[in-house]
Each structure stands twice: as structure tokens, then as C-alpha cells.
Design a protein around this motif. Structure first.
Motif, PDB file in Angstrom:
ATOM      1  N   GLY A  92       0.775  -1.245   0.000  1.00 16.26           N
ATOM      2  CA  GLY A  92       0.000   0.000   0.000  1.00 16.26           C
ATOM      3  C   GLY A  92       0.802   1.288   0.000  1.00 16.26           C
ATOM      4  N   ARG A  93       2.110   1.205  -0.187  1.00 12.94           N
ATOM      5  CA  ARG A  93       2.968   2.406  -0.246  1.00 12.94           C
ATOM      6  C   ARG A  93       2.743   3.365   0.931  1.00 12.94           C
ATOM      7  N   ALA A  94       2.515   4.652   0.646  1.00 11.73           N
ATOM      8  CA  ALA A  94       2.532   5.667   1.714  1.00 11.73           C
ATOM      9  C   ALA A  94       1.371   5.509   2.707  1.00 11.73           C
ATOM     10  N   ASN A 147      -5.153   8.789 -12.128  1.00 10.75           N
ATOM     11  CA  ASN A 147      -5.167   7.645 -11.214  1.00 10.75           C
ATOM     12  C   ASN A 147      -3.820   7.229 -10.630  1.00 10.75           C
ATOM     13  N   ASN A 148      -2.759   7.310 -11.390  1.00 15.30           N
ATOM     14  CA  ASN A 148      -1.415   7.030 -10.865  1.00 15.30           C
ATOM     15  C   ASN A 148      -0.404   7.587 -11.868  1.00 15.30           C
ATOM     16  N   ASN A 149       0.870   7.459 -11.562  1.00 17.89           N
ATOM     17  CA  ASN A 149       1.860   8.068 -12.442  1.00 17.89           C
ATOM     18  C   ASN A 149       1.930   7.363 -13.796  1.00 17.89           C
ATOM     19  N   ALA A 150       1.659   6.055 -13.817  1.00 23.13           N
ATOM     20  CA  ALA A 150       1.631   5.331 -15.090  1.00 23.13           C
ATOM     21  C   ALA A 150       0.572   5.966 -15.993  1.00 23.13           C
ATOM     22  N   ALA A 151      -0.586   6.286 -15.408  1.00 18.26           N
ATOM     23  CA  ALA A 151      -1.663   6.926 -16.168  1.00 18.26           C
ATOM     24  C   ALA A 151      -1.257   8.334 -16.600  1.00 18.26           C
ATOM     25  N   GLU A 175      11.809  -0.377 -16.486  1.00 21.23           N
ATOM     26  CA  GLU A 175      10.656  -1.191 -16.094  1.00 21.23           C
ATOM     27  C   GLU A 175      10.457  -0.975 -14.608  1.00 21.23           C
ATOM     28  N   ILE A 176       9.220  -0.683 -14.219  1.00 15.51           N
ATOM     29  CA  ILE A 176       8.934  -0.526 -12.798  1.00 15.51           C
ATOM     30  C   ILE A 176       7.939  -1.588 -12.387  1.00 15.51           C
ATOM     31  N   GLY A 177       8.371  -2.496 -11.547  1.00 13.72           N
ATOM     32  CA  GLY A 177       7.477  -3.504 -10.983  1.00 13.72           C
ATOM     33  C   GLY A 177       6.740  -4.335 -12.012  1.00 13.72           C
ATOM     34  N   VAL A 221      13.253  10.082 -18.605  1.00 12.83           N
ATOM     35  CA  VAL A 221      12.664   9.260 -17.545  1.00 12.83           C
ATOM     36  C   VAL A 221      13.687   9.123 -16.430  1.00 12.83           C
ATOM     37  N   HIS A 222      13.265   9.461 -15.223  1.00 12.52           N
ATOM     38  CA  HIS A 222      14.173   9.333 -14.085  1.00 12.52           C
ATOM     39  C   HIS A 222      14.394   7.843 -13.813  1.00 12.52           C
ATOM     40  N   THR A 223      15.644   7.409 -13.909  1.00 14.41           N
ATOM     41  CA  THR A 223      15.947   5.983 -13.709  1.00 14.41           C
ATOM     42  C   THR A 223      16.010   5.741 -12.215  1.00 14.41           C
ATOM     43  N   SER A 224      14.804   5.627 -11.629  1.00 18.39           N
ATOM     44  CA  SER A 224      14.738   5.673 -10.173  1.00 18.39           C
ATOM     45  C   SER A 224      15.143   4.371  -9.512  1.00 18.39           C
ATOM     46  N   ASN A 225      14.923   3.218 -10.181  1.00 15.17           N
ATOM     47  CA  ASN A 225      15.155   1.975  -9.449  1.00 15.17           C
ATOM     48  C   ASN A 225      16.453   1.262  -9.815  1.00 15.17           C
ATOM     49  N   VAL A 253       9.431  15.386 -18.465  1.00 13.84           N
ATOM     50  CA  VAL A 253      10.225  14.592 -17.535  1.00 13.84           C
ATOM     51  C   VAL A 253       9.290  13.704 -16.718  1.00 13.84           C
ATOM     52  N   ASP A 254       9.538  12.383 -16.745  1.00 13.34           N
ATOM     53  CA  ASP A 254       8.808  11.477 -15.850  1.00 13.34           C
ATOM     54  C   ASP A 254       9.716  11.233 -14.650  1.00 13.34           C
ATOM     55  N   LEU A 255       9.331  11.810 -13.516  1.00  9.36           N
ATOM     56  CA  LEU A 255      10.195  11.730 -12.324  1.00  9.36           C
ATOM     57  C   LEU A 255       9.956  10.477 -11.493  1.00  9.36           C
ATOM     58  N   GLY A 256       8.824   9.812 -11.690  1.00 10.23           N
ATOM     59  CA  GLY A 256       8.539   8.653 -10.844  1.00 10.23           C
ATOM     60  C   GLY A 256       8.175   9.124  -9.451  1.00 10.23           C
ATOM     61  N   SER A 257       9.157   9.107  -8.555  1.00  9.66           N
ATOM     62  CA  SER A 257       8.866   9.428  -7.168  1.00  9.66           C
ATOM     63  C   SER A 257       8.600  10.916  -6.947  1.00  9.66           C
ATOM     64  N   PHE A 287       4.684  12.795 -11.788  1.00  5.85           N
ATOM     65  CA  PHE A 287       5.189  12.088 -10.599  1.00  5.85           C
ATOM     66  C   PHE A 287       4.037  11.452  -9.815  1.00  5.85           C
ATOM     67  N   SER A 288       4.407  10.514  -8.924  1.00  3.19           N
ATOM     68  CA  SER A 288       3.413   9.738  -8.161  1.00  3.19           C
ATOM     69  C   SER A 288       2.952  10.469  -6.909  1.00  3.19           C
ATOM     70  N   GLY A 289       1.716  10.196  -6.519  1.00  6.95           N
ATOM     71  CA  GLY A 289       1.202  10.759  -5.269  1.00  6.95           C
ATOM     72  C   GLY A 289       1.593   9.939  -4.058  1.00  6.95           C
ATOM     73  N   ASP A 290       1.809   8.631  -4.237  1.00  6.55           N
ATOM     74  CA  ASP A 290       1.991   7.766  -3.065  1.00  6.55           C
ATOM     75  C   ASP A 290       3.407   7.219  -2.915  1.00  6.55           C
ATOM     76  N   LYS A 291       4.360   7.796  -3.620  1.00  2.43           N
ATOM     77  CA  LYS A 291       5.752   7.416  -3.354  1.00  2.43           C
ATOM     78  C   LYS A 291       6.296   8.420  -2.332  1.00  2.43           C
ATOM     79  N   LEU A 292       7.422   9.051  -2.630  1.00  5.60           N
ATOM     80  CA  LEU A 292       8.019   9.943  -1.620  1.00  5.60           C
ATOM     81  C   LEU A 292       7.121  11.110  -1.221  1.00  5.60           C
TER      82      LEU A 292
HETATM   83  C1  LIG Z   1       6.949   4.473 -10.111  1.00  8.08           C
HETATM   84  C2  LIG Z   1       7.207   5.043 -11.437  1.00  8.08           C
HETATM   85  C3  LIG Z   1       6.195   5.096 -12.409  1.00  8.08           C
HETATM   86  C4  LIG Z   1       4.816   4.557 -12.154  1.00  8.08           C
HETATM   87  O1  LIG Z   1       4.179   5.293 -11.137  1.00  8.08           O
HETATM   88  P1  LIG Z   1       2.862   4.683 -10.421  1.00  8.08           P
HETATM   89  O2  LIG Z   1       2.403   5.808  -9.545  1.00  8.08           O
HETATM   90  O3  LIG Z   1       3.304   3.470  -9.712  1.00  8.08           O
HETATM   91  O4  LIG Z   1       1.892   4.385 -11.506  1.00  8.08           O
HETATM   92  C5  LIG Z   1       6.497   5.653 -13.622  1.00  8.08           C
HETATM   93  N1  LIG Z   1       7.731   6.124 -13.900  1.00  8.08           N
HETATM   94  C6  LIG Z   1       8.741   6.079 -12.991  1.00  8.08           C
HETATM   95  C7  LIG Z   1      10.082   6.618 -13.367  1.00  8.08           C
HETATM   96  C8  LIG Z   1       8.509   5.537 -11.732  1.00  8.08           C
HETATM   97  O5  LIG Z   1       9.493   5.479 -10.824  1.00  8.08           O
END
Ligand SMILES: *Cc1c(COP(=O)(O)O)cnc(C)c1O
Length: 468
Positions: A92-94, A147-151, A175-177, A221-225, A253-257, A287-292
Motif C-alpha cells: 500500500g505504499r505511503a 489515477n497514478n503516475n503510469a496513467a 521497467e517498474i514492478g 525518464v528518471h531511472t529511479s530503481n 520529464v517522468d520523475l517517478g517518485s 510524478f506519483s502521489g503515493d511514493k516519496l
Molecule cells: C513508479 C514510477 C512510475 C509509475 O508510477 P505509479 O504511480 O506506480 O503508476 C512511472 N515512472 C517512474 C520513473 C517511476 O518510478
């Protein structure tokens, strides 16, 4: 023996059954009785060695009660996340702060101005609920939420890059998850991926040479993982923005977190912020709402007003929009960022990430005796140093010092692995399941995320541990 089994009517009329009916309702109790009696009949026909009192009222009541309890338990349940991964996607993340929870309750239990302009007395736009705050916190001209960052990435690509090319570095095709892969999202969004550079090195001229009449935008794309180390090169946001703008193209820019806080100042590994990307010239940032950020699941898109307006006109926005619960929670969480001095206190995600080993050790010492007692005869328990991860794609190489209870089975060698699995399983079967991780021959419970308010609940249920 079969004759001793009570009838449905007799079981239903027992005084203790009436109590269950008051709690669970008549229909579920009748169906639990039928199931139980069928089970008993089955037992009787298969074996003769049944406890003498198995058909007594207390025995029947106990079994009915536990069956009903199990079937009425919600499917989504709280757990203790002691895995060491703070923002755990599967858990459930945050965790939301109380102010956000209260905001959600208010929004859910009463009518609210979700799409109503209270000043003008007319229809409003739900994004107006959070746009001014995001403008204030990031300097963005405009903002929208999905709905989420993927969206968010999908919608932006589909709006601006349909049937055109989007240029991305080969080193950033992340690739994320499992289910979010940049190339897949790109093709589903109807864009052609134009990869440039190599896995470890991409230069400005790689981008320049790939720009053509078919280009829709430049994407970073931020290479976050993961981290590419050694002989590497990538192009800074500033240079990519300048190149894009020279050609009249947007730069996204897709920051992910994407945290809004300065993590360096908090003693955490630094993460790029959306405000930095905007200052570097990005036209859109996702960026995502439920990461950092520490809020509800959501995807936030900020940036140029004309581009955000275009994104909001895409019919898919309607399919990807979020409901009032998300706006309520996100609004409350964003508001906390206005008070940076008290952010750590107020936002659970940052509070857990910045917890000191001294604080964590206090909690570990509090729960140690109960766990030792429950494990006696099965395993030794000791407090050991360990490392937690931020999780959700934040650099896995950046680990946080922590303390864990290391539970090591007494059996060594053959049988040790299965003993560990049994311990792991026993903790998972508790009323509030306790989740840890198996590492270096021990079942480890990272104490970073055991909050002081939950210590008593943790200790209270440890007595119920049953290792088979
Ligand atoms: C986590 C992430 C996503 C996906 O975000 P969600 O909120 O899980 O859909 C997309 N891009 C990057 C770079 C991410 O780190």
C-alpha cells in the motif's frame, strides 16, 4: 454417533447462537450452521476418535464463532510492514497522515464542492481543488491529477505524441514492478518510441540527429530503481529543454517518485524534485502521489498551461480521473508541504524514513522480551543492525541504517530453511499479520516501521504465535 449431531433447528435455537444472530444476522448464521453440521457429519463417517464434547453447545458455538469471524473479516486488512522496505508497493505504499484521513471522511460522508465553484455558483473543475497549491509549491503554471503516475505518463504521451515519435535515451527505458515498461506504455499510448544513444552513454548530438518532422516531444525518464555506474553519460535537463525548444517541441520529464521536499536537508539520499525540472525548462513533469510525496495513489502532471489544457481535453482524461477521496487526501498532504519545518513530524512517510537508529532501537528493545518468549524452544532472537530501503523505485543502492529483530531457528543445516519458512508463516497468520524478510539465515523484523502507537498491539498478539 451420527444421531448425536444436532439438527439445524436445535443449533439455531441455542442461546449462544442467538447472540451470533444479533451480531452477524440470521442468514449468515444459518449458512454457517449448515456448513458446520455437514463438516461434523463428514468427520463422524470418517473417524470414531472425536472429542467427547464435540456436539456440546459451547463446542458448537466456538466453531460457529470462529467461522463467522473469518468470513466477516475484511479482505483488505492492516499488516505490520517490517520488511525493511518503507514504501512497499504490495503493502500500500505511503501511510496517510491523520489530517488526510479526516479530509477523506468528510468528503465521503457529506456532499462536497467536487466540481462546484462556490464563488461563482456554477459548475467547477475538480482539478481546481489542487491546482493553486501545486502552483504555489512547484512554480508550475497548471496541474492535473489522474489515477497514478503510469496513467499520467500514458495520458501525456497519448495527448501529445499520438502517431508521432517520442525521443528517449536507451539508458532510460525503465521497467517498474513488471507492468510499467516505458516502451510498452509508449506503444499503448499510440506513440513511436525513438531510442537514442546506448545503454550507458547518450549525448546531446544523439537527440539532435533524431529530431525530424515526425518528432512529437523529447522525454526524460528518471531511472529511479537502478543506477548505471562507471563509463556513463547522459544529457542534463537544461540542455534537453533548450534543444526541444529550439525545434518548437515540448520536453517532458517522468520523475517517478518526485518529492517536493529537499531530501538532502533531511539527511536522506537526494531525489530530483518537480520544481527543479520545471526550473530546468521542462514543459511537463509527471510524478506519483503515493511514493516519496507521501499521499494517496495518484499521478500528478504539472507544467505549461496550454499543454495541461490539451491533456485535460483528451477523452481519456475522463477514464483516468480520480474521485473525491483522492482529491481530499492529496489536498491535505500537499498543504503539509507549506510548513517545511514540521513536515517530518506531520508526514508519516518522511517520519519513518528519517527515524534514527536510536529511536528504532528503543522500539526493538520494547518488543524483544515478548518475541523471545514466544520463540523459546524454536529460535534465538537478537537485536541486530540492518538496512532499510526507501522502496517504490527510489534508488535501491541508497540504504538507511536500521535495527531489526533477527530470529534464527535453533535447527541448523538441513531443516533450517523450512524452520525459517514456518516462523515466517506463523507471523503472517496473526490477526494483524507481521511481515518480515528472510536474510542470512534469520527471519528479520526491521523495526523502522513499527510505530510507537502500535507497539502494544504488536506485543499483545505475539502470545498467539503458533509454530507448527
Ligand atoms: C513508479 C514510477 C512510475 C509509475 O508510477 P505509479 O504511480 O506506480 O503508476 C512511472 N515512472 C517512474 C520513473 C517511476 O518510478
Amino acid at each position: 454417533m451420527l444421531a448425536a449431531i444436532p439438527s439445524v433447528d436445535r443449533a439455531l435455537n441455542m442461546a449462544t447462537t442467538q447472540v451470533l444472530i444479533a451480531e452477524y444476522g440470521r442468514t449468515p448464521v444459518v449458512s454457517a450452521i449448515r456448513t458446520l453440521l455437514a463438516e461434523l457429519r463428514d468427520h463422524v463417517t470418517r473417524s470414531d476418535s472425536l472429542p467427547a464434547d464435540i456436539f456440546s453447545e459451547p463446542a458448537i458455538n466456538l466453531r460457529l464463532q470462529s467461522a463467522l469471524q473469518r468470513s466477516f473479516r475484511p479482505s483488505l486488512r492492516p499488516v505490520f510492514n517490517l520488511t525493511g522496505t518503507v514504501l512497499h508497493t504490495n503493502l500500500g505504499r505511503a501511510q496517510l497522515p491523520d489530517v488526510a484521513v479526516q479530509a477523506v471522511i468528510d468528503a465521503m460522508t457529506r456532499p462536497c464542492n467536487l466540481e462546484y465553484d462556490l464563488d461563482g455558483g456554477s459548475r467547477g473543475d475538480r482539478d481546481n481543488l489542487i491546482e493553486p497549491l501545486l502552483q504555489e509549491l512547484t512554480g508550475a503554471e497548471a496541474a492535473t491529477v489522474v489515477n497514478n503516475n503510469a496513467a499520467a505518463v500514458f495520458l501525456a504521451l497519448n495527448t501529445l505524441g499520438l502517431r508521432k515519435e517520442v525521443i528517449v535515451s536507451r539508458g532510460e527505458l525503465v521497467e517498474i514492478g513488471g507492468s510499467f515498461r516505458v516502451p510498452d506504455i509508449m506503444s499503448r499510448a499510440g506513440c513511436r518510441l525513438r531510442e537514442v544513444g546506448t545503454t550507458n552513454r547518450t549525448h546531446l548530438k544523439d537527440y539532435t540527429e533524431s529530431i525530424s518532422a515526425k518528432t512529437a516531444m523529447l522525454l526524460k525518464v528518471h531511472t529511479s530503481n537502478y543506477a548505471i555506474q562507471g563509463f556513463t553519460a547522459s544529457v542534463a535537463e537544461k540542455n534537453l529543454a533548450a534543444l526541444a525548444h529550439e525545434h518548437g517541441l515540448p520536453f517532458m520529464v517522468d520523475l517517478g517518485s518526485g518529492t517536493l521536499a529537499d531530501l538532502d536537508k533531511l539527511g536522506l539520499p537526494s531525489e530530483p524534485t518537480p520544481q527543479e525540472s520545471l526550473a530546468n525548462g521542462a514543459d511537463l513533469v509527471t510524478f506519483s502521489g503515493d511514493k516519496l510525496l507521501g499521499g494517496p495513489q495518484a499521478g500528478i502532471i504539472i507544467g505549461r498551461k496550454d499543454l495541461i489544457a490539451k491533456i485535460k481535453r483528451n477523452p481519456l482524461k475522463r477514464a483516468l480521473r480520480v474521485d473525491k477521496m483522492t482529491y481530499a487526501a492529496l489536498d491535505a498532504v500537499l498543504r503539509l508541504y507549506r510548513d517545511p519545518e514540521r513536515l517530518i513530524q506531520n508526514l508519516p512517510t518522511l517520519r519513518l524514513l528519517t527515524r534514527s537508529t536510536a529511536e528504532i532501537e528503543v522500539v526493538a528493545k520494547e518488543v524483544l522480551p515478548a518475541v523471545m518468549l514466544a520463540m523459546s524452544g524454536h529460535a534465538t532472537v537478537a537485536i541486530k543492525p540492518c538496512h532499510s530501503q526507501i522502496g517504490s523505485g527510489s534508488l535501491p543502492v541508497n540504504l538507511l541504517s536500521s535495527e531489526c529483530l533477527a530470529i534464527s531457528p535453533l535447527i541448523k543445516g538441513r531443516g533450517e530453511g523450512s524452520a525459517l519458512k514456518k516462523i515466517d508463516q506463523a507471523f503472517r497468520q496473526l490477526p494483524v499479520p507481521i511481515l518480515g524478510r528472510i536474510a542470512d539465515g534469520a527471519f528479520c523484523l526491521d523495526m523502522r516501521c513499527l510505530e510507537t502507537v502500535h507497539v502494544n498491539e504488536f506485543i499483545g498478539q505475539i502470545r498467539q504465535l503458533t509454530i507448527i
